[in-house]
Design a protein around this motif. Structure first.
Motif, PDB file in Angstrom:
ATOM      1  N   LEU A  14      94.235  -5.460 -55.454  1.00  0.00           N
ATOM      2  CA  LEU A  14      93.806  -6.495 -56.387  1.00  0.00           C
ATOM      3  C   LEU A  14      93.774  -5.879 -57.780  1.00  0.00           C
ATOM      4  O   LEU A  14      92.938  -5.024 -58.066  1.00  0.00           O
ATOM      5  N   SER A  15      94.698  -6.313 -58.630  1.00  0.00           N
ATOM      6  CA  SER A  15      94.806  -5.705 -59.958  1.00  0.00           C
ATOM      7  C   SER A  15      93.960  -6.428 -60.996  1.00  0.00           C
ATOM      8  O   SER A  15      93.802  -7.648 -60.946  1.00  0.00           O
ATOM      9  N   GLY A  16      93.437  -5.654 -61.926  1.00  0.00           N
ATOM     10  CA  GLY A  16      92.651  -6.220 -63.020  1.00  0.00           C
ATOM     11  C   GLY A  16      93.495  -7.147 -63.877  1.00  0.00           C
ATOM     12  O   GLY A  16      93.029  -8.206 -64.304  1.00  0.00           O
ATOM     13  N   PHE A  17      94.749  -6.759 -64.124  1.00  0.00           N
ATOM     14  CA  PHE A  17      95.614  -7.615 -64.926  1.00  0.00           C
ATOM     15  C   PHE A  17      95.862  -8.940 -64.221  1.00  0.00           C
ATOM     16  O   PHE A  17      95.798 -10.005 -64.841  1.00  0.00           O
ATOM     17  N   GLY A  18      96.145  -8.877 -62.918  1.00  0.00           N
ATOM     18  CA  GLY A  18      96.408 -10.103 -62.163  1.00  0.00           C
ATOM     19  C   GLY A  18      95.221 -11.052 -62.173  1.00  0.00           C
ATOM     20  O   GLY A  18      95.366 -12.258 -62.371  1.00  0.00           O
ATOM     21  N   VAL A  19      94.025 -10.504 -61.998  1.00  0.00           N
ATOM     22  CA  VAL A  19      92.824 -11.341 -61.999  1.00  0.00           C
ATOM     23  C   VAL A  19      92.566 -11.903 -63.387  1.00  0.00           C
ATOM     24  O   VAL A  19      92.269 -13.078 -63.554  1.00  0.00           O
ATOM     25  N   SER A  20      92.715 -11.060 -64.402  1.00  0.00           N
ATOM     26  CA  SER A  20      92.505 -11.523 -65.777  1.00  0.00           C
ATOM     27  C   SER A  20      93.511 -12.611 -66.149  1.00  0.00           C
ATOM     28  O   SER A  20      93.154 -13.616 -66.779  1.00  0.00           O
ATOM     29  N   ALA A  21      94.746 -12.431 -65.725  1.00  0.00           N
ATOM     30  CA  ALA A  21      95.787 -13.411 -66.035  1.00  0.00           C
ATOM     31  C   ALA A  21      95.533 -14.749 -65.337  1.00  0.00           C
ATOM     32  O   ALA A  21      95.693 -15.812 -65.945  1.00  0.00           O
TER      33      ALA A  21
ATOM     34  N   VAL B 164      90.767  -2.270 -54.956  1.00  0.00           N
ATOM     35  CA  VAL B 164      90.501  -3.052 -56.166  1.00  0.00           C
ATOM     36  C   VAL B 164      90.536  -2.168 -57.400  1.00  0.00           C
ATOM     37  O   VAL B 164      90.010  -1.054 -57.395  1.00  0.00           O
ATOM     38  N   ASP B 165      91.142  -2.694 -58.450  1.00  0.00           N
ATOM     39  CA  ASP B 165      91.122  -2.056 -59.762  1.00  0.00           C
ATOM     40  C   ASP B 165      89.707  -2.187 -60.309  1.00  0.00           C
ATOM     41  O   ASP B 165      89.263  -3.282 -60.631  1.00  0.00           O
ATOM     42  N   GLY B 166      88.998  -1.079 -60.393  1.00  0.00           N
ATOM     43  CA  GLY B 166      87.618  -1.092 -60.872  1.00  0.00           C
ATOM     44  C   GLY B 166      87.499  -0.886 -62.360  1.00  0.00           C
ATOM     45  O   GLY B 166      86.402  -0.641 -62.873  1.00  0.00           O
TER      46      GLY B 166
END
Length: 146
Positions: free
Chosen positions: A60-67, A107-109
């Motif tokens: 689960l990437s931070g960029f993907g979630v933010s996007a 997960v990207d922390g």
């Protein structure tokens, strides 16, 4: 879910991940060069799709979630609560979509969302969400890797 079961869920995902990384290498695509394909996900639906397709591990990437949640790049706008919430949904969806044991979720922390106390809070929160591993450089608040 009972609070006592949360550490068990975290431990099971971590044990599965450890086994995939360091266990039987006979399943490796190239003998002598062990590797593991990790599917990148950004929400519960993508986790369910990859889990049902047989993915062994999800990231689960931070960029993907933010996007997907904010429509913005990963520029420190995403909060820990938003990441924990998404991680919880991803872990649950992967368990439902999986044909066998659910794939562990990494997960990207980010930077831990602050100082040392925040890093501790991040680790505990993501563990409670059911993730197997958190990745992230421990950088001072406000600093991001290029």
């Amino acid at each position: 879910m009972a609070p006592l079961l949360l550490p068990l869920l975290f431990a099971n995902g971590a044990i599965t991940l450890r086994s995939l990384l360091f266990g039987d290498q006979s399943q490796s695509p190239s003998p002598g060069n062990p590797s593991l394909v990790v599917a990148g996900v950004h929400d519960a639906l993508s986790a369910k799709v990859f889990a049902s397709a047989g993915a062994k591990v999800l990231f689960l990437s931070g960029f993907g979630v933010s996007a997907t949640r904010l429509g913005q790049p990963d520029a420190g706008l995403l909060t820990l609560n938003e990441m924990e919430d998404t991680a919880r949904h991803v872990v649950a969806a992967a368990a439902v979509g999986s044909k066998s044991a659910p794939p562990p979720v990494i997960v990207d922390g980010d930077t831990g969302y602050g100082g040392a106390a925040n890093i501790r809070r991040t680790v505990r929160g993501l563990a409670a969400a059911g993730v197997a591993r958190r990745l992230g450089p421990e950088l001072p608040a406000g600093r991001h890797q290029p």
